[in-house]
Design an enzyme around this catalytic site. Structure first.
Site, PDB file in Angstrom:
ATOM      1  N   GLY A  37       3.720 -10.902   7.492  1.00 18.70           N
ATOM      2  CA  GLY A  37       3.562  -9.683   6.711  1.00 18.70           C
ATOM      3  C   GLY A  37       3.460 -10.004   5.239  1.00 18.70           C
ATOM      4  O   GLY A  37       2.505 -10.618   4.803  1.00 18.70           O
ATOM      5  N   ALA A  38       4.462  -9.594   4.473  1.00 18.95           N
ATOM      6  CA  ALA A  38       4.489  -9.765   3.015  1.00 18.95           C
ATOM      7  C   ALA A  38       3.226  -9.186   2.389  1.00 18.95           C
ATOM      8  O   ALA A  38       2.507  -9.864   1.661  1.00 18.95           O
ATOM      9  CB  ALA A  38       4.721 -11.215   2.623  1.00 18.95           C
ATOM     10  N   HIS A  39       2.971  -7.915   2.704  1.00 20.31           N
ATOM     11  CA  HIS A  39       1.850  -7.192   2.109  1.00 20.31           C
ATOM     12  C   HIS A  39       2.070  -5.693   2.301  1.00 20.31           C
ATOM     13  O   HIS A  39       3.006  -5.281   2.974  1.00 20.31           O
ATOM     14  CB  HIS A  39       0.509  -7.623   2.734  1.00 20.31           C
ATOM     15  CG  HIS A  39       0.375  -7.282   4.179  1.00 20.31           C
ATOM     16  ND1 HIS A  39       0.744  -8.148   5.189  1.00 20.31           N
ATOM     17  CD2 HIS A  39      -0.072  -6.166   4.809  1.00 20.31           C
ATOM     18  CE1 HIS A  39       0.518  -7.585   6.358  1.00 20.31           C
ATOM     19  NE2 HIS A  39       0.022  -6.374   6.158  1.00 20.31           N
ATOM     20  N   ALA A  40       1.198  -4.909   1.705  1.00 23.75           N
ATOM     21  CA  ALA A  40       1.197  -3.455   1.877  1.00 23.75           C
ATOM     22  C   ALA A  40      -0.236  -3.024   2.147  1.00 23.75           C
ATOM     23  O   ALA A  40      -1.177  -3.809   1.986  1.00 23.75           O
ATOM     24  CB  ALA A  40       1.723  -2.763   0.620  1.00 23.75           C
ATOM     25  N   ARG A  73       5.867  -4.598   3.416  1.00 27.24           N
ATOM     26  CA  ARG A  73       6.618  -4.968   4.606  1.00 27.24           C
ATOM     27  C   ARG A  73       6.634  -6.468   4.802  1.00 27.24           C
ATOM     28  O   ARG A  73       5.708  -7.171   4.434  1.00 27.24           O
ATOM     29  CB  ARG A  73       6.057  -4.297   5.855  1.00 27.24           C
ATOM     30  CG  ARG A  73       4.889  -4.940   6.573  1.00 27.24           C
ATOM     31  CD  ARG A  73       3.514  -4.802   5.950  1.00 27.24           C
ATOM     32  NE  ARG A  73       3.178  -3.495   5.480  1.00 27.24           N
ATOM     33  CZ  ARG A  73       2.668  -2.532   6.241  1.00 27.24           C
ATOM     34  NH1 ARG A  73       2.353  -2.762   7.467  1.00 27.24           N
ATOM     35  NH2 ARG A  73       2.403  -1.364   5.724  1.00 27.24           N
TER      36      ARG A  73
END
Length: 139
Positions: free
Chosen positions: A54-57, A102
């Site tokens: 993840g580590a993105h929006a 997230r």
């Protein structure tokens, strides 16, 4: 969708249909079980211990995230508030609204993360840098 909050994300529970000892089935239907039509489905598996995903929006995309097998945590961040959900039941899913950062962490051995998305893949919908995400939320 920059004004969404981590509190706009919630766990949805779906009905379990079972036939005694033959196992269970859970059904997710467009615009009935979830508030969007599914345009894309993908799943993550064989995640090595200690790794995160993840580590993105997303600017517009909605998602339903399900632990189809095993467990993992989803950390949500709206720029002000952080929330964490443990997903470990295949008849529950985390409804993700747009505009939420997230990260998926703490994958158990053999876990499978199933994701149902409201849009086909569109790179321009992703925010992959946290500082850019904060700027997006300030709009």
């Amino acid at each position: 969708m920059s004004k969404t909050s981590a509190f706009d994300c919630s766990i949805l529970e779906f009905s379990k249909h079972h036939s005694d000892s033959k196992g269970n089935i859970t059904v997710v239907e467009n615009s009935y079980s979830i508030p969007f039509d599914i345009k894309r489905v993908y799943y993550l598996y064989d995640i090595p211990g200690g790794e995160s995903r993840g580590a993105h929006a997303h600017k517009e995309l909605q998602q339903l995230i399900v632990a189809a097998s095993g467990s993992f945590d989803v950390i949500l961040d709206d720029g002000n508030i952080r929330r964490s959900f443990t997903l470990n039941r295949p008849y529950q899913g985390l409804l993700m609204v747009p505009g939420i950062w997230r990260e998926l962490v703490n994958f158990s051995s053999g876990s499978v993360c199933l994701v149902m998305a409201s849009m086909e893949y569109l790179e321009s919908d992703y925010i992959r840098d946290y500082d850019e995400f904060i700027k997006f939320k300030a709009l």
